[in-house]
Structure formats: structure tokens, C-alpha cells
Design an enzyme around this catalytic site. Structure first.
Site, PDB file in Angstrom:
ATOM      1  N   ASP A  46       0.815  -1.220   0.000  1.00  0.00           N
ATOM      2  CA  ASP A  46       0.000   0.000   0.000  1.00  0.00           C
ATOM      3  C   ASP A  46       0.846   1.267   0.000  1.00  0.00           C
ATOM      4  O   ASP A  46       0.566   2.209   0.740  1.00  0.00           O
ATOM      5  CB  ASP A  46      -0.911   0.019   1.235  1.00  0.00           C
ATOM      6  N   CYS A  84      -4.401  -5.083  -3.259  1.00  0.00           N
ATOM      7  CA  CYS A  84      -3.367  -6.118  -3.150  1.00  0.00           C
ATOM      8  C   CYS A  84      -3.640  -7.397  -3.935  1.00  0.00           C
ATOM      9  O   CYS A  84      -2.826  -7.797  -4.769  1.00  0.00           O
ATOM     10  CB  CYS A  84      -3.095  -6.443  -1.685  1.00  0.00           C
ATOM     11  N   HIS A 261       1.145  -2.134  -4.594  1.00  0.00           N
ATOM     12  CA  HIS A 261       0.326  -1.129  -5.274  1.00  0.00           C
ATOM     13  C   HIS A 261       0.508   0.174  -4.504  1.00  0.00           C
ATOM     14  O   HIS A 261       1.225   0.223  -3.500  1.00  0.00           O
ATOM     15  CB  HIS A 261      -1.160  -1.532  -5.328  1.00  0.00           C
TER      16      HIS A 261
END
Length: 572
Positions: A46, A84, A261
Site C-alpha cells: 500500500d 493487493c 500497489h
């Protein structure tokens, strides 16, 4: 003529000498060519490029910065999803999630709210020929370890990892065996915005508040929490690098650092905008080659699997949708990167995105609803709670309110270079018609090329995999064929991987310590120094003849990804 012969003697001597050297050293040169490199992935969760070396001034990341000084810093790496599990499915297969049915976030559902909406619980049945790429590495002699997160939308066969878990490490390989090892750091995950209560190491007064948030003490606190977590992650990366150096594997390995990501704060994670898909990406080459360089190529995380296979010397499978981009492929150029968004937890939205080096185009297939999704999980973040309150009270400006707008635009076009926060939609601006048409066509070509499983409902997609039944298929039982020469194994299910163990009696499990950055340490589920039971690795069956000694037991497991596994045993 005699003078010519006399003059030729020194040259003949040099030729003979060089040939002799080649013959003498030939086996050594050949051995060097055949050596396979170690490859290490350091992954986090993240995280957009909130790293000091990427220009984030409020955070200190000396260990990652040093890795960049010794390696290549990539400025335009993007993931195929802003969340994810779909993103990780792409990374492990080299395929786009929408093309293999892994596009919906969280396929293993146990929540009653999911069931009430008719959302099935399933493992994605990906195409039969598609493998989790570490299996190819194991077939050529690599030791593969994963510590520890997978989250691929499916369970992987036993043939993928020699070790997977909080104690997994390359240290358990055979002497001189090449390895591929993954270490995942959990501390930057979205959940740590609301689960961590320790003091901040980043001053909230120093952080940048993007214009899509209202600048409030709560927003500053949560952004500072995010960056404080980044600093903890950097310390953990430093601990791992120290271990790599102590073990003598740092200098001779390819070391990748990246996030699965972007985002973690509201309106970043789960989005297929810049803030949801742009990630930090650094690669240190063996011996520090190309140290301190910057690579500005446009790249996608779908390229990671083929790149690792290429570095290891594996012949690339034809089905891969990604391309290698390092070493002999360092001139690979990509015109566009693509991303997709589908169901997020219990709520549906279908969005597709394409970006070139400067512009991003977004297509919203469900414009009748807002981009904001009322997801229970995210509402634990304090600034999310505040955003909702400010929205209800009408205290957000135009940029901040755009997330909640109904209907949303069918199409979006952003000049990311001049508008990095993607606030100004240029779709109706006549100056950008040609770019709009270009990116529309690029998206249409991509969707036609890879196929989009979301043209049907999730329920229809799963029903087609399960052939109308209420449960997933089961892999055919592996067949053990015995002959005078030994034992051979087969499985009738196309695409099934076959793993086997030879058990010699006694307890086959071993105990190994967990590593200090394991995600379960954060929750207190385990503590540093705990010993966990670890089973020995399964062999990847490749058609060889297996020999059993008296009293030995052969244990076989076959599995196609998305199917239930099957087992067979034999004792001599």
C-alpha cells in the site's frame, strides 16, 4: 618464401597459445555462463513513492535511499490494480487479472454481507497453462522461499515454494544452490493507519496534504502516521540488508524493492489513478552495476515475472502477457500501462485505466454510482470518518467532493505531468481530442487482446469454471506407475502440477525461528524468537523416474490452480 615462414612463427605461436588458453579455461568459462544468479524481492504494501529518494521530504528512508544509490531507481513503474490481491495475482503469474479471472478483490469470502449480495467464495480457476512463476525456477534448480504473504486469489500448488511462511529463508538451501527469496513488510498496510497507536516519528506539520483532502489536524495526523510507518519499514529493510551482507549474498544478487500497489489513505488505495497504481521500484544489480542510475521507462508490474525468469535463464512461456525489461532486455519500451478495478470487498464498480508517459485515460463502466464506495473496512481510518462527516455537512470543496459525485463521468482524461493529483478532467477540452481518441483506442486494443472476464457477472464467471456445480472441481488423482526401472507419475487434469515427497520414517517436520519483521508480530499473534514447525519441501515432478528404497513412502500431490488438490501414496 623462407623469410615469410620465419615472420609467421610469432603469429603461429600466439594463435596456438590462445587456443590452448581457451581449451584450458573452457570448462571454467562454461561454468560461469551456467551459474544462475540469486534474486531477492523486498516488497511492502500500500505504498506510493513516499520515499525520500523519490522526493518525499517529510520522511527519512536512509536504507532504501542507499539501495537506490547502489542500484537503478525506476520512476514510472505501475501496478495492474490499486489493491493487493488482484495486483499480486498479476505479479505471480505475469498475466493481467481481468484476463485470468482474478480481478475481484477478495475471492475467499466468509463475511455474511458478501453472501447476502450473492458473492461466491472461490479460488480463481486460471487458464490451465498458467503457472505461478517460481515453479519454473524450481524446475531449473532454484531454491524458492516466500516470507510470507501470498494473497493471489488462489492457493498455489505445493510445487511453487520450497518454503512459504514466517520462517522461510534462502538460508535453508543446499550449498551453492541459487535462490529466489521474497520478503514482505506489512507495516505500511492500510490497517496500520488505525491499528497502530504508538507515537509518530514524522511531524504532522511537515506533511503535504493533497488538494483532494481538506487540510485538517486529523488528515495531517493520518498522513504522518502513514509516513511514520514508512520509516519503520525502512528500518526493517535495513535489518534485512544487514543479514544479506552477513550471509555474503548481497553483492552477487539481484535485489528488487517495490510495493504491491500505491496508496493506503482514503481515495488512493483501490483506485486506478496515479495515487493507486504508481509505486516505488528499485533494482540493485549484482556487484552494484549501473549504481545510482535513473530509468524513466514506462513499466508495469505484469513484467516482473518474465523479468525474473529471463534473469534466471528460463525459456519464457508463450502465454505470458508481460515482457522482461532488465539486462539483455534493458531496451524494452512500453507505450502504455493498464490497470483495472472491479469488485472491492462487498461492492462492485468496473473501471479501466490506461496511461502513457504523460496522460491517463479512465473509463467508468458504471457511471450511475459514485467513485466512493462505502466499504466498512476503510471506515476504521480516522480521516475517512472525518471525510464522510465533512461531506454530509457540505464542507468539502469541489475537488474534495468529486469522489462522492453521482453520476461520475463516463470517461476521464488527465495530464498527469501538469496535474499529478488528477483533478482536472480534460475529456471535454477540444485541445485534447486526439489524445483522447488515441488512449480510447489503446484501451480497446488491450481489452480485445487480453480479454476481460468482467463482461459477464462474477457469478457467471465462477459457474463457467465449476461447470454449473456448487463447488470447485477436484484435480484428478495422480497415478503412480511402477515398472522395473522405477516409478513414474501422471495426472489426467490438464495444467496440473505434480509434487512428491519421499518419507523415510519419523517426524519430518523441523522447527525454525520466525523472522523479526513477520506481519504477525505486529498483531502480537507471535513473538520474536518463537519456533514454528516447517515441513520439508515437495519435489517438482518433471517426468523423471523415482527410486524408492525398502521402507520408504512416496507421497504425491497434484493440483491445477483453482481446483482442489488430490493425493496418492505408495510404500515400498
Amino acid at each position: 618464401m623462407k623469410r615469410q615462414q620465419k615472420c609467421m612463427k610469432p603469429y603461429l605461436f600466439l594463435i596456438i597459445y590462445n587456443v590452448a588458453c581457451l581449451l584450458f579455461h573452457g570448462h571454467e568459462v562454461f561454468a560461469q555462463q551456467k551459474r544462475r544468479p540469486n534474486i531477492i524481492w523486498i516488497t511492502c504494501e500500500d505504498l506510493s513513492p513516499f520515499i525520500h529518494v523519490y522526493g518525499e521530504q517529510a520522511v527519512k528512508t536512509p536504507n532504501i535511499d542507499q539501495l537506490a544509490k547502489e542500484g537503478i531507481r525506476f520512476t514510472h513503474m505501475y501496478t495492474t490494480a490499486g489493491v493487493c490481491a488482484p495486483s499480486r495475482s498479476s505479479i505471480i503469474t505475469g498475466m493481467y487479472p481481468i484476463s485470468i479471472g482474478t480481478q475481484h478483490m477478495r475471492t475467499r469470502t466468509v463475511n455474511a454481507k458478501f453472501a447476502s449480495k450473492g458473492i461466491p467464495s472461490y479460488a480463481a480457476v486460471i487458464p490451465a497453462q498458467v503457472k505461478a512463476f517460481p515453479e519454473y525456477l524450481r524446475k531449473i534448480g532454484y531454491y524458492t522461499s516466500n516470507n510470507e504473504k501470498q494473497d493471489y486469489q488462489f492457493e498455489v500448488p505445493v510445487t511453487v515454494w520450497d518454503e512459504n511462511g514466517p520462517a522461510a529463508t534462502y538460508r535453508n538451501r543446499k550449498q551453492d544452490q541459487p535462490f529466489f527469496s521474497v520478503y514482505n513488510f506489512f507495516i505500511t498496510h492500510e490497517s496500520q493507519l488505525f491499528n497502530r497507536k504508538d507515537s509518530l516519528s514524522v511531524n504532522p506539520a511537515t506533511v503535504r496534504v493533497p488538494p483532494y483532502y481538506k487540510d485538517t489536524p486529523t488528515a495531517r495526523h493520518d498522513i504522518a502516521r502513514q509516513l511514520s510507518n514508512v520509516q519503520i519499514m525502512d528500518q526493517q529493510v535495513g535489518e534485512l540488508i544487514a543479514k544479506l551482507k552477513a550471509d555474503g549474498v548481497y553483492e552477487n544478487s539481484y535485489i528488487f524493492f517495490y510495493s504491491d500497489h500505491g496508496g493506503s489513505t482514503p481515495w488512493t488505495k483501490r483506485e486506478v489513478l496515479e495515487r493507486g497504481t504508481h509505486i516505488p521500484f528499485i533494482v540493485r544489480l549484482p556487484e552494484g552495476r549501473r549504481a545510482g542510475t535513473v530509468d524513466e521507462r514506462l513499466l508495469s508490474s505484469v513484467n516482473l515475472a518474465p523479468t525474473v525468469l529471463s534473469l534466471a535463464g528460463v525459456n519464457l512461456p508463450d502465454y505470458l502477457q508481460g515482457k522482461p525489461f532488465l539486462e539483455q532486455s534493458e531496451h524494452y519500451q512500453q507505450d502504455y500501462v493498464f490497470a483495472a478495478r472491479d469488485r472491492m470487498d462487498e461492492l462492485y464498480d468496473r473501471v479501466r485505466s490506461v496511461r502513457d508517459k504523460r496522460f491517463r485515460y479512465v473509463r467508468n463502466f458504471m457511471p450511475e454510482q459514485s467513485s466512493y464506495q462505502d466499504l466498512r473496512y476503510r471506515k476504521s481510518i480516522p480521516m475517512m470518518q472525518e471525510l464522510l462527516k465533512l461531506h454530509e455537512e457540505g464542507l468539502l470543496d469541489e475537488n474534495q467532493e468529486a469522489w462522492f459525485r453521482v453520476p461520475k463521468a463516463k470517461e476521464e482524461l488527465y495530464d498527469v505531468e501538469s496535474d499529478p493529483d488528477e483533478l482536472h478532467n480534460l475529456v471535454n477540452n477540444p485541445d485534447y481530442v486526439s489524445k483522447l481518441v488515441e488512449l480510447r483506442n489503446a484501451m480497446d486494443s488491450w481489452l480485445n487482446e487480453v480479454g476481460d472476464q468482467s463482461v459477464v457477472s462474477e457469478q457467471q464467471m465462477v459457474a463457467s469454471w465449476w461447470q454449473g456445480k456448487s463447488h470447485s472441481p477436484t484435480t484428478a488423482e495422480p497415478e503412480i506407475k511402477v515398472s522395473d526401472g522405477g516409478i513414474q507419475l501422471t495426472c489426467a487434469t490438464p495444467g496440473a502440477s505434480i509434487g512428491y515427497r519421499i518419507v523415510k520414517g519419523g517426524d519430518i517436520k523441523k522447527k525454525r525461528p520466525i523472522l523479526t519483521w513477520d506481519m504477525r508480530l505486529v498483531s502480537g499473534a507471535v513473538k520474536e524468537g518463537d519456533l514454528l514447525e516447517v515441513e520439508p519441501a515437495w519435489h517438482v515432478y518433471q517426468g523423471e523416474t523415482i527410486k524408492l528404497a525398502p521402507g520408504e513412502k512416496l507421497v504425491v500431490e497434484a493440483m491445477r490452480i483453482g481446483y482442489e488438490p488430490s493425493h496418492a501414496t505408495m510404500t515400498l
